[in-house]
Motif scaffolding. Sequence first.
Motif, PDB file in Angstrom:
ATOM      1  N   SER A 226       0.835  -1.192   0.000  1.00 26.50           N
ATOM      2  CA  SER A 226       0.000   0.000   0.000  1.00 26.50           C
ATOM      3  C   SER A 226       0.877   1.251   0.000  1.00 26.50           C
ATOM      4  N   ALA A 227       1.890   1.246   0.823  1.00 24.29           N
ATOM      5  CA  ALA A 227       2.951   2.240   0.756  1.00 24.29           C
ATOM      6  C   ALA A 227       4.237   1.485   0.473  1.00 24.29           C
ATOM      7  N   THR A 228       4.851   1.744  -0.652  1.00 24.77           N
ATOM      8  CA  THR A 228       6.116   1.084  -0.973  1.00 24.77           C
ATOM      9  C   THR A 228       7.223   1.741  -0.159  1.00 24.77           C
ATOM     10  N   ILE A 251      15.738  -1.732  12.671  1.00 26.34           N
ATOM     11  CA  ILE A 251      15.110  -1.583  11.357  1.00 26.34           C
ATOM     12  C   ILE A 251      14.418  -0.235  11.265  1.00 26.34           C
ATOM     13  N   ASP A 252      14.558   0.400  10.112  1.00 29.98           N
ATOM     14  CA  ASP A 252      13.840   1.639   9.839  1.00 29.98           C
ATOM     15  C   ASP A 252      13.261   1.554   8.428  1.00 29.98           C
ATOM     16  N   GLU A 253      12.023   2.035   8.260  1.00 27.58           N
ATOM     17  CA  GLU A 253      11.374   2.034   6.954  1.00 27.58           C
ATOM     18  C   GLU A 253      10.954   3.445   6.584  1.00 27.58           C
ATOM     19  N   GLU A 254      11.149   3.795   5.297  1.00 26.37           N
ATOM     20  CA  GLU A 254      10.746   5.096   4.779  1.00 26.37           C
ATOM     21  C   GLU A 254      10.021   4.894   3.456  1.00 26.37           C
ATOM     22  N   PRO A 255       8.937   5.619   3.223  1.00 32.78           N
ATOM     23  CA  PRO A 255       8.230   5.472   1.943  1.00 32.78           C
ATOM     24  C   PRO A 255       9.064   6.031   0.798  1.00 32.78           C
ATOM     25  N   VAL A 256       8.975   5.399  -0.373  1.00 32.37           N
ATOM     26  CA  VAL A 256       9.738   5.864  -1.531  1.00 32.37           C
ATOM     27  C   VAL A 256       9.019   7.018  -2.227  1.00 32.37           C
ATOM     28  N   ASN A 257       7.715   7.181  -1.971  1.00 32.19           N
ATOM     29  CA  ASN A 257       6.947   8.306  -2.511  1.00 32.19           C
ATOM     30  C   ASN A 257       5.779   8.579  -1.567  1.00 32.19           C
ATOM     31  N   SER A 258       4.866   9.456  -1.967  1.00 30.96           N
ATOM     32  CA  SER A 258       3.768   9.861  -1.078  1.00 30.96           C
ATOM     33  C   SER A 258       2.461   9.144  -1.393  1.00 30.96           C
ATOM     34  N   VAL A 259       2.504   8.064  -2.180  1.00 29.99           N
ATOM     35  CA  VAL A 259       1.284   7.370  -2.609  1.00 29.99           C
ATOM     36  C   VAL A 259       0.943   6.241  -1.640  1.00 29.99           C
ATOM     37  N   PHE A 260      -0.289   6.265  -1.137  1.00 34.35           N
ATOM     38  CA  PHE A 260      -0.818   5.166  -0.337  1.00 34.35           C
ATOM     39  C   PHE A 260      -2.005   4.573  -1.093  1.00 34.35           C
ATOM     40  N   ALA A 261      -1.861   3.328  -1.563  1.00 33.03           N
ATOM     41  CA  ALA A 261      -2.910   2.659  -2.338  1.00 33.03           C
ATOM     42  C   ALA A 261      -3.846   1.932  -1.387  1.00 33.03           C
ATOM     43  N   LEU A 269      -4.469   7.591  -1.386  1.00 32.94           N
ATOM     44  CA  LEU A 269      -4.377   8.719  -0.472  1.00 32.94           C
ATOM     45  C   LEU A 269      -2.952   9.263  -0.527  1.00 32.94           C
ATOM     46  N   HIS A 270      -2.777  10.440   0.031  1.00 29.42           N
ATOM     47  CA  HIS A 270      -1.467  11.083   0.066  1.00 29.42           C
ATOM     48  C   HIS A 270      -0.836  10.864   1.440  1.00 29.42           C
ATOM     49  N   ARG A 302       1.258   6.913  10.576  1.00 29.03           N
ATOM     50  CA  ARG A 302       1.215   7.684   9.334  1.00 29.03           C
ATOM     51  C   ARG A 302       0.003   8.607   9.353  1.00 29.03           C
ATOM     52  N   GLU A 303       0.141   9.690   8.614  1.00 32.70           N
ATOM     53  CA  GLU A 303      -0.954  10.623   8.400  1.00 32.70           C
ATOM     54  C   GLU A 303      -1.293  10.591   6.918  1.00 32.70           C
ATOM     55  N   LEU A 304      -2.561  10.295   6.605  1.00 26.05           N
ATOM     56  CA  LEU A 304      -3.012  10.147   5.229  1.00 26.05           C
ATOM     57  C   LEU A 304      -4.034  11.229   4.895  1.00 26.05           C
ATOM     58  N   LEU A 305      -3.926  11.793   3.681  1.00 29.91           N
ATOM     59  CA  LEU A 305      -4.815  12.858   3.254  1.00 29.91           C
ATOM     60  C   LEU A 305      -5.561  12.465   1.993  1.00 29.91           C
TER      61      LEU A 305
END
Length: 327
Positions: A226-228, A251-261, A269-270, A302-305
């Motif tokens: 959903s978030a890559t 472990i740490d994870e960071e999204p590669v972009n702002s897209v949440f499917a 969502l953003h 996470r905060e989704l818009l």
Amino acid sequence: MTVSSLPSTPSGMCRRAVVAAAAAAVVAAGLTACSADEPVDDGPCAATAASKDDGARSINLPSPEVTVLSPGDGAPQPLTVAPDTDSSQSVTLETSSTESSIAPSAPNAEQNQIQNTEQQLVTPITARTVCDDPTSLEFSIGAPTSKDTDLAPLLTDLDTSTGGLSYGPGMAPTRLRLKPTDAAGSPARSALEQSLIGALDYAIPLPTTPVATGATWRAVRRVTGSATVTQTMTVTLVSRTADVLELDVAIDEEPVNSVFAIPGSDATLHIARFSMSGKGSFTVDLRRLLPTSGTLTMQGGRELLGDDPNRPILQKNGFTLAWKKSE
């Protein structure tokens, strides 16, 4: 899109949510009952990688890039993976995914919409290395259990499900094959698949160059969901006794972009804010392809818009896993 309801991601982890939606639509091929005259492959190692040809659902796992940060103290030694073909491995995998979400139920609403979900599964696994292929493992599972009273009765039908794993260098799993029994329904199949993938996404790869006690290495993989996200592991070799390694991991994870499917739909969502990190400790035996023991805890949010930036969805996520040697 208009945010009028919460995106349903019961696993609390993006990749697991997408897998759940896909698994619900897939009817995996069932096991074919063996006749009394057919040989049963139940030796200490698997005669063949049967899961590659028996109609099992095949799922790609992300390959990590491993970089040694420090070789450690003392004489470096190779971490040579040499799976045992003289006996099977019995372990129990427990995973738990949690998610708490808060979102406005309507514009100017006085009360927010709150949703809490959890999916927990305990799965007994018997694994056998393929006799002539140390990069392949075949497994069968017993009946999983869960504290979810709705899911628990459905899990007994998964008893005797089978599957397999393919491995790359450094004991890194690269492909999961899973074949639930004919009797298992979609909720049980989905829960099992989510649990296995959730654990394998956090498998600790080993460096292919010699290291000593105290060595640290970084493993980076991209996990699509959903978030890559880009997942970064920092691993420390705490101790080594013969072929048994004690490992600590952050472990740490960071999204590669702002897209949440949103799972199960074409809507997105953003991602306005995102965090996910955790720590764990594992015991790895170079003669076994699954961890012999270990725990990991991940926490984040996470905060989704949606269309209205004044109506954000706030989510708190958690994922825990534990490997235990079966008695």
